[in-house]
Design a protein around this motif. Structure first.
Motif, short mmCIF file in Angstrom:
data_model
loop_
_atom_site.label_atom_id
_atom_site.label_comp_id
_atom_site.label_asym_id
_atom_site.label_seq_id
_atom_site.Cartn_x
_atom_site.Cartn_y
_atom_site.Cartn_z
N ASP A 124 0.84 -1.22 0.00
CA ASP A 124 0.00 0.00 0.00
C ASP A 124 0.87 1.26 0.00
N ARG A 125 1.95 1.26 0.80
CA ARG A 125 2.82 2.45 0.88
C ARG A 125 3.60 2.65 -0.42
N PHE A 126 4.15 1.56 -0.97
CA PHE A 126 4.86 1.68 -2.25
C PHE A 126 3.91 2.16 -3.34
N ALA A 127 2.70 1.62 -3.35
CA ALA A 127 1.72 2.02 -4.37
C ALA A 127 1.35 3.49 -4.22
N ARG A 139 10.07 -0.07 -8.12
CA ARG A 139 11.09 -1.08 -7.81
C ARG A 139 10.74 -1.81 -6.52
N GLY A 140 10.26 -1.05 -5.53
CA GLY A 140 9.83 -1.66 -4.27
C GLY A 140 8.69 -2.64 -4.49
N LEU A 141 7.73 -2.26 -5.32
CA LEU A 141 6.62 -3.16 -5.64
C LEU A 141 7.14 -4.42 -6.32
N ALA A 142 8.08 -4.25 -7.23
CA ALA A 142 8.66 -5.40 -7.93
C ALA A 142 9.41 -6.31 -6.96
#
Length: 125
Positions: free
Chosen positions: A76-79, A106-109
């Protein structure tokens, strides 16, 4: 525009660390670097100098959450950082400047690929 520094640190794989240039902003940087993800979460959540909508804060919070295994909150935070209207140029430890939206993606990945499993801390000042 708030500039932040993102350090890529190796600890069983890549790790992101973001720091605001002004040390009065405590968004968990020292705690993340020290491997204290829970301390980082506390510092980030108690920071009253930067709004929760600050991309550097969102990225650090996501990293800390991922390191304690709270992957959905981290996502949620990365998004939120990825879709944030504010765009910051963040500097990597290699001196490269990277858009905050790119770092958030990149964090989501990393979450998708399981790269955060086994990590204990990530920090942003």
């Amino acid at each position: 525009m708030l500039a932040a520094v993102v350090l890529l640190v190796a600890a069983e794989g890549p790790v992101m660390t973001v720091t605001a240039p002004d040390s009065e902003y405590d968004i968990g940087y020292a705690e993340l670097v020290a491997g204290d993800a829970r301390g980082a979460i506390e510092a980030i959540e108690n920071c009253d100098k930067l709004p929760e909508s600050d991309p550097a804060r969102q990225i650090n919070h996501a990293v800390a959450l991922a390191r304690v295994g709270d992957y959905e909150e981290a996502r949620d935070r990365f998004a939120a950082a990825a879709r944030n209207a504010d765009r910051l140029e963040l500097q990597t430890s290699t001196g490269d400047w990277v858009d905050s939206k790119v770092l958030a993606r990149r964090g989501l990945a990393m979450l998708d690929s399981g790269d955060f499993r086994g990590y204990e801390a990530l920090a942003v000042r």
